[in-house]
Write a protein that holds these residues in place. Sequence first.
Motif, PDB file in Angstrom:
ATOM      1  N   ASP A  83       1.374  12.921   5.806  1.00  0.00           N
ATOM      2  CA  ASP A  83       1.530  14.356   4.401  1.00  0.00           C
ATOM      3  C   ASP A  83       3.660  14.235   4.626  1.00  0.00           C
ATOM      4  N   VAL A  84       4.124  14.649   5.933  1.00  0.00           N
ATOM      5  CA  VAL A  84       5.383  14.597   6.426  1.00  0.00           C
ATOM      6  C   VAL A  84       6.008  13.336   6.282  1.00  0.00           C
ATOM      7  N   PHE A  85       6.961  13.253   5.721  1.00  0.00           N
ATOM      8  CA  PHE A  85       8.238  12.155   6.611  1.00  0.00           C
ATOM      9  C   PHE A  85       9.333  12.790   7.127  1.00  0.00           C
ATOM     10  N   ILE A  86      10.118  12.680   8.058  1.00  0.00           N
ATOM     11  CA  ILE A  86      11.448  12.997   9.355  1.00  0.00           C
ATOM     12  C   ILE A  86      12.117  12.166   9.588  1.00  0.00           C
ATOM     13  N   SER A  87      13.409  11.668   8.757  1.00  0.00           N
ATOM     14  CA  SER A  87      14.371  10.459   8.966  1.00  0.00           C
ATOM     15  C   SER A  87      15.766  10.673  10.395  1.00  0.00           C
ATOM     16  N   ALA A  88      15.789  10.004  10.920  1.00  0.00           N
ATOM     17  CA  ALA A  88      17.242  10.227  11.607  1.00  0.00           C
ATOM     18  C   ALA A  88      17.898   9.479  11.291  1.00  0.00           C
ATOM     19  N   ASN A  89      17.789   9.569   9.571  1.00  0.00           N
ATOM     20  CA  ASN A  89      19.165   8.924   8.752  1.00  0.00           C
ATOM     21  C   ASN A  89      18.715   8.778   7.516  1.00  0.00           C
ATOM     22  N   GLU A  90      19.847   8.732   6.476  1.00  0.00           N
ATOM     23  CA  GLU A  90      19.744   8.835   5.258  1.00  0.00           C
ATOM     24  C   GLU A  90      18.926   7.694   4.554  1.00  0.00           C
ATOM     25  N   ALA A  91      19.268   6.883   4.622  1.00  0.00           N
ATOM     26  CA  ALA A  91      19.475   6.022   4.122  1.00  0.00           C
ATOM     27  C   ALA A  91      17.512   5.322   3.824  1.00  0.00           C
ATOM     28  N   ALA A  92      16.431   5.573   4.643  1.00  0.00           N
ATOM     29  CA  ALA A  92      15.838   5.884   4.511  1.00  0.00           C
ATOM     30  C   ALA A  92      15.255   6.443   3.792  1.00  0.00           C
ATOM     31  N   MET A  93      15.544   8.331   3.979  1.00  0.00           N
ATOM     32  CA  MET A  93      14.526   8.690   2.683  1.00  0.00           C
ATOM     33  C   MET A  93      15.124   8.247   1.908  1.00  0.00           C
ATOM     34  N   LEU A  94      16.243   8.110   1.164  1.00  0.00           N
ATOM     35  CA  LEU A  94      16.660   7.855  -0.112  1.00  0.00           C
ATOM     36  C   LEU A  94      16.191   6.108  -0.064  1.00  0.00           C
ATOM     37  N   LYS A 103      10.010  12.694  -3.651  1.00  0.00           N
ATOM     38  CA  LYS A 103      10.169  13.319  -4.275  1.00  0.00           C
ATOM     39  C   LYS A 103      11.827  13.489  -4.221  1.00  0.00           C
ATOM     40  N   GLU A 104      12.815  14.194  -4.998  1.00  0.00           N
ATOM     41  CA  GLU A 104      14.310  13.840  -4.197  1.00  0.00           C
ATOM     42  C   GLU A 104      14.815  15.495  -4.308  1.00  0.00           C
ATOM     43  N   GLU A 105      13.713  16.170  -4.838  1.00  0.00           N
ATOM     44  CA  GLU A 105      14.028  17.644  -5.139  1.00  0.00           C
ATOM     45  C   GLU A 105      12.772  18.309  -3.544  1.00  0.00           C
ATOM     46  N   SER A 106      12.370  17.898  -2.810  1.00  0.00           N
ATOM     47  CA  SER A 106      11.908  17.650  -1.341  1.00  0.00           C
ATOM     48  C   SER A 106      12.264  17.213  -0.473  1.00  0.00           C
ATOM     49  N   ALA A 107      13.201  16.787  -0.212  1.00  0.00           N
ATOM     50  CA  ALA A 107      14.037  16.376   0.407  1.00  0.00           C
ATOM     51  C   ALA A 107      15.276  17.011   1.171  1.00  0.00           C
ATOM     52  N   LYS A 227      28.191  11.072  13.131  1.00  0.00           N
ATOM     53  CA  LYS A 227      27.124  12.207  12.605  1.00  0.00           C
ATOM     54  C   LYS A 227      26.128  11.503  12.478  1.00  0.00           C
ATOM     55  N   ALA A 228      24.457  11.759  13.458  1.00  0.00           N
ATOM     56  CA  ALA A 228      23.410  10.602  12.726  1.00  0.00           C
ATOM     57  C   ALA A 228      23.147  12.607  11.724  1.00  0.00           C
ATOM     58  N   THR A 229      22.422  12.425  11.102  1.00  0.00           N
ATOM     59  CA  THR A 229      21.527  13.307   9.968  1.00  0.00           C
ATOM     60  C   THR A 229      20.265  12.617   9.496  1.00  0.00           C
ATOM     61  N   TYR A 230      19.512  14.101  10.415  1.00  0.00           N
ATOM     62  CA  TYR A 230      17.635  14.195   9.786  1.00  0.00           C
ATOM     63  C   TYR A 230      17.059  14.366   8.467  1.00  0.00           C
ATOM     64  N   GLU A 231      16.530  14.288   7.995  1.00  0.00           N
ATOM     65  CA  GLU A 231      16.038  14.793   6.929  1.00  0.00           C
ATOM     66  C   GLU A 231      14.648  14.783   6.806  1.00  0.00           C
ATOM     67  N   LEU A 232      13.532  15.638   6.528  1.00  0.00           N
ATOM     68  CA  LEU A 232      12.094  15.224   6.208  1.00  0.00           C
ATOM     69  C   LEU A 232      11.774  16.310   4.880  1.00  0.00           C
ATOM     70  N   ALA A 233      10.833  15.546   4.598  1.00  0.00           N
ATOM     71  CA  ALA A 233       9.666  15.548   3.219  1.00  0.00           C
ATOM     72  C   ALA A 233       8.756  15.412   2.591  1.00  0.00           C
ATOM     73  N   THR A 234       8.045  16.202   2.528  1.00  0.00           N
ATOM     74  CA  THR A 234       6.640  15.792   2.049  1.00  0.00           C
ATOM     75  C   THR A 234       6.355  14.900   0.922  1.00  0.00           C
ATOM     76  N   LEU A 235       5.201  13.848   1.377  1.00  0.00           N
ATOM     77  CA  LEU A 235       4.906  12.415   0.361  1.00  0.00           C
ATOM     78  C   LEU A 235       4.296  13.027  -0.013  1.00  0.00           C
ATOM     79  N   ASN A 236       4.183  12.443  -1.699  1.00  0.00           N
ATOM     80  CA  ASN A 236       3.632  12.334  -2.752  1.00  0.00           C
ATOM     81  C   ASN A 236       2.366  12.402  -2.762  1.00  0.00           C
ATOM     82  N   ASN A 237       2.167  11.563  -1.147  1.00  0.00           N
ATOM     83  CA  ASN A 237       0.441  11.124  -1.604  1.00  0.00           C
ATOM     84  C   ASN A 237      -0.602  11.959  -0.643  1.00  0.00           C
TER      85      ASN A 237
END
Length: 269
Positions: A83-94, A103-107, A227-237
């Motif tokens: 349901d949710v993905f939490i990344s330790a960098n922006e590249a993985a989320m992108l 969805k971009e607006e979810s990150a 500076k390490a950046t963490y992002e999280l988002a809801t997965l589309n599935n």
Amino acid sequence: MVLKKVKKYLLSLGLLLSCISLIGCYQEEKKTKLIILAAASLTEAYTDLEKGFEAKYTDIDLQFTFAGTTTLLPQIKQGLEADVFISANEAAMLELIKEGYIKEESANIFAHNQLALMVYKDTAFDVKSMEDILQEGIKVIVGEPNLPIGKYTVEMLDEIEAQGLYSENYKQLFMDHIVSLENSVKAIAIKVEMGEADVGVVYGTDFTALNNKWVHRIDIPKAYNPKATYELATLNNSKYKKIADKFIEYVLDKDGQDYLLKYGFMLPE
């Protein structure tokens, strides 16, 4: 007569306990399981956060899987139910946004971290700085270059060399000391704690009350510490998007941010 009454009482008691047990099971089954794939460096902070969240939302059961970001990425692409993905960098989320998994607006960016040197306390070497790593015989462990921790390490080495610090070809000299590439930052920490290397490049948040028995921390100067950046988002599935959004709101709110601060993370400005 008395015996019959006792038997009837015991039978009634047994039925009552069975009903209570069934009600308890039913209530447990009613909990919604939210599956969260999270970067390994969040293990301690989010194991703690889980308790706070579930105390507030008693009908939700958080199910965390902690691993290296690049271990989680292919699992998402192979259709792992989450349901949710939490990344330790922006590249993985992108990458996941571009390929349609998020969805971009979810990150949301929710935290930052920085690198630090983890030094084995019983090492035979005197390590107080990045320059000291060039001593002959020192063994170093870092993350695989495709991992966030590995990418940040390479970024740091490139910046040291660009600034002309310590040695003309510092990056290569540093890499000559590497004895192992690990698939998560937790794997780096464990090996240094066990004395399999003298130094490991980890995050500042990887130092705990438990591992300070075996290792100590050397801060890396900000001048070349990415500076390490963490992002999280809801997965589309996700089957539970509204509940996933509720979890993300909690993380971004003061309650969730307090857990990050407790474990040494930095908040977005």
